[in-house]
Design a protein around this motif. Structure first.
Motif, PDB file in Angstrom:
ATOM      1  N   ASN A  14      40.269  16.584 -75.064  1.00  0.00           N
ATOM      2  CA  ASN A  14      38.889  16.081 -75.117  1.00  0.00           C
ATOM      3  C   ASN A  14      38.188  16.138 -73.765  1.00  0.00           C
ATOM      4  OD1 ASN A  14      40.130  14.002 -73.775  1.00  0.00           O
ATOM      5  ND2 ASN A  14      39.696  12.433 -75.316  1.00  0.00           N
ATOM      6  N   GLU A  15      38.873  16.555 -72.715  1.00  0.00           N
ATOM      7  CA  GLU A  15      38.214  16.765 -71.433  1.00  0.00           C
ATOM      8  C   GLU A  15      37.449  18.089 -71.431  1.00  0.00           C
ATOM      9  OE1 GLU A  15      37.962  14.561 -68.932  1.00  0.00           O
ATOM     10  OE2 GLU A  15      39.005  13.207 -70.306  1.00  0.00           O
ATOM     11  N   GLU A  16      37.852  19.006 -72.297  1.00  0.00           N
ATOM     12  CA  GLU A  16      37.232  20.326 -72.332  1.00  0.00           C
ATOM     13  C   GLU A  16      36.457  20.590 -73.624  1.00  0.00           C
ATOM     14  OE1 GLU A  16      39.626  23.694 -70.979  1.00  0.00           O
ATOM     15  OE2 GLU A  16      41.212  22.272 -70.481  1.00  0.00           O
ATOM     16  N   TYR A  18      34.644  18.966 -77.497  1.00  0.00           N
ATOM     17  CA  TYR A  18      34.265  17.919 -78.442  1.00  0.00           C
ATOM     18  C   TYR A  18      34.955  18.213 -79.772  1.00  0.00           C
ATOM     19  CZ  TYR A  18      29.891  17.524 -75.642  1.00  0.00           C
ATOM     20  OH  TYR A  18      28.956  17.381 -74.659  1.00  0.00           O
ATOM     21  N   SER A  77      33.010  23.552 -77.172  1.00  0.00           N
ATOM     22  CA  SER A  77      33.323  23.429 -75.752  1.00  0.00           C
ATOM     23  C   SER A  77      32.334  22.511 -75.041  1.00  0.00           C
ATOM     24  CB  SER A  77      33.285  24.810 -75.092  1.00  0.00           C
ATOM     25  OG  SER A  77      33.438  24.685 -73.689  1.00  0.00           O
ATOM     26  N   ARG A  78      32.867  21.682 -74.147  1.00  0.00           N
ATOM     27  CA  ARG A  78      31.994  20.838 -73.337  1.00  0.00           C
ATOM     28  C   ARG A  78      31.177  21.675 -72.345  1.00  0.00           C
ATOM     29  NH1 ARG A  78      35.143  16.041 -74.672  1.00  0.00           N
ATOM     30  NH2 ARG A  78      33.549  14.429 -74.909  1.00  0.00           N
ATOM     31  N   HIS A  81      27.604  21.813 -73.283  1.00  0.00           N
ATOM     32  CA  HIS A  81      26.939  20.505 -73.341  1.00  0.00           C
ATOM     33  C   HIS A  81      25.412  20.603 -73.344  1.00  0.00           C
ATOM     34  CE1 HIS A  81      26.345  16.247 -72.970  1.00  0.00           C
ATOM     35  NE2 HIS A  81      25.784  16.364 -71.783  1.00  0.00           N
ATOM     36  N   TYR A  84      24.370  21.470 -76.786  1.00  0.00           N
ATOM     37  CA  TYR A  84      24.695  20.347 -77.659  1.00  0.00           C
ATOM     38  C   TYR A  84      23.650  19.238 -77.504  1.00  0.00           C
ATOM     39  CZ  TYR A  84      28.048  17.462 -80.290  1.00  0.00           C
ATOM     40  OH  TYR A  84      28.679  16.709 -81.245  1.00  0.00           O
ATOM     41  N   LEU A 101      31.792  11.808 -78.111  1.00  0.00           N
ATOM     42  CA  LEU A 101      30.869  11.918 -76.984  1.00  0.00           C
ATOM     43  C   LEU A 101      31.182  10.842 -75.946  1.00  0.00           C
ATOM     44  CD1 LEU A 101      27.471  12.499 -78.814  1.00  0.00           C
ATOM     45  CD2 LEU A 101      28.580  14.101 -77.259  1.00  0.00           C
ATOM     46  N   LYS A 102      31.135  11.231 -74.684  1.00  0.00           N
ATOM     47  CA  LYS A 102      31.324  10.268 -73.613  1.00  0.00           C
ATOM     48  C   LYS A 102      29.997   9.587 -73.303  1.00  0.00           C
ATOM     49  CE  LYS A 102      35.056  13.029 -71.625  1.00  0.00           C
ATOM     50  NZ  LYS A 102      35.556  13.746 -70.439  1.00  0.00           N
ATOM     51  N   GLU A 105      27.467  11.622 -71.557  1.00  0.00           N
ATOM     52  CA  GLU A 105      26.932  12.685 -72.404  1.00  0.00           C
ATOM     53  C   GLU A 105      25.898  12.124 -73.372  1.00  0.00           C
ATOM     54  OE1 GLU A 105      31.038  15.347 -72.274  1.00  0.00           O
ATOM     55  OE2 GLU A 105      30.701  13.909 -73.897  1.00  0.00           O
TER      56      GLU A 105
END
Length: 336
Positions: A14-16, A18, A77-78, A81, A84, A101-102, A105
């Motif tokens: 989840n670092e790279e 969604y 992919s983040r 972003h 997205y 989602l963080k 973000e």
């Protein structure tokens, strides 16, 4: 393919990427999603391409994709972003259902969505467009109601370039940040009602509504205003107040923001020349926030002032509530 329990996101993945939900998938164009899509290969523990932007999904692959999403195997992919953010901005309520989602973000998405919606509303301030903005503002209040301190991530993303919409977003976000900080005990005790919070939020974002009636060549004039032009600008609180009834926005919190954001404790403000405690607590809040947010953005007739310096300057002005300006100073000191 049979559906099974939704897969937990593998550690580090989840670092790279969604992990997208069915709600998010349904918001995409069915045949041509707006960004690359990846599938998690359980046998090798890696993601692999499933769809690349520019392709067209077949009916069979669309059905398969829906099943894979239910199983928790589909990711984006983040690195995408920005794409997205722009996509979700048009369907803001999706931030409430996307658990991957963080916070930072989500803050980006809110900033994009609210700036876009307010721009549309200020270009066409009529009830049907207002309803779209109101709907998005209620998504924001729902998000913050569950955890008011989420406002901190938003407050770190204020716009640096001025426009009526950007200024309004800045004031709305910073105003909420100050209100939540001041009322932290009241939030904890349940003394802030949801209706009050909703209407205060709308008031902070709509405070400059009357400026939509001022010609843009005056609002964005790079040279000093003439006496006549200044006179027109000074009428915008009353113009905004007159608009509230037609827009079904006649709430005391919104009225206070619209009518009192240029009043000053010294009595030297406008339009009613109120002073001291004759100005409501909401009016005192938006007055300080409005002036501060104008100072920290690059405007047609002035360069932006460093946030910490602007906070110090506004704290020295006896026209503003010192409790609020101290709060702005404390917040500004946390900025890098």
């Amino acid at each position: 393919m049979s559906a099974k329990a939704r897969m937990d996101v593998p550690e580090g993945l989840n670092e790279e990427f969604y992990q997208i939900s069915s709600d998010i998938l349904q918001s995409f164009n069915k045949f041509r999603p707006p960004l690359d899509i990846f599938i998690f290969k359980e046998d090798v523990g890696r993601v692999a391409p499933y769809y690349k932007v520019g392709e067209r999904l077949s009916k069979e692959r669309i059905d398969m994709l829906a099943e894979l999403v239910k199983e928790g195997l589909i990711f984006v992919s983040r690195k995408d972003h920005p794409v997205y953010v722009k996509h979700i901005a048009y369907q803001l309520d999706l931030v409430l259902v996307d658990r991957n989602l963080k916070e930072r973000e989500i803050a980006d998405i809110f900033l994009e969505a609210l700036t876009m919606r307010l721009g549309e509303f200020f270009d066409q301030p009529v009830p049907v467009v207002k309803e779209k903005v109101w709907s998005d503002l209620m998504v924001l209040t729902e998000y913050l109601w569950n955890d008011p301190y989420r406002i901190k991530a938003l407050a770190r993303r204020l716009h640096k370039e001025h426009s009526l919409a950007r200024h309004s977003v800045n004031c709305g976000i910073l105003g909420l940040n100050m209100f939540i900080h001041q009322k932290s005990d009241s939030f904890a005790k349940g003394e802030v009602t949801r209706n009050h919070f909703n209407r205060l939020t709308a008031g902070l974002f709509f405070h400059d509504l009357g400026m939509t009636k001022i010609p843009i060549f005056i609002r964005e004039k790079p040279k000093p205003l003439t006496t006549d032009e200044r006179s027109k600008i000074d009428k915008h609180p009353m113009l905004g107040f007159e608009m509230l009834g037609k827009l079904d926005l006649k709430y005391k919190e919104i009225e206070a923001c619209v009518m009192e954001h240029h009043e000053r404790l010294t009595g030297k403000g406008y339009p009613q020349k109120k002073s001291g405690r004759d100005i409501s607590s909401i009016g005192r809040l938006i007055a300080a926030v409005d002036s501060y947010c104008a100072m920290i953005t690059k405007r047609p007739n002035a360069e932006a002032i460093d946030p910490k310096k602007a906070a110090a300057l506004i704290a020295q002005d006896k026209g503003y509530d010192p409790e609020i300006t101290r709060g702005i100073q404390s917040w500004a000191l946390t900025l890098k």
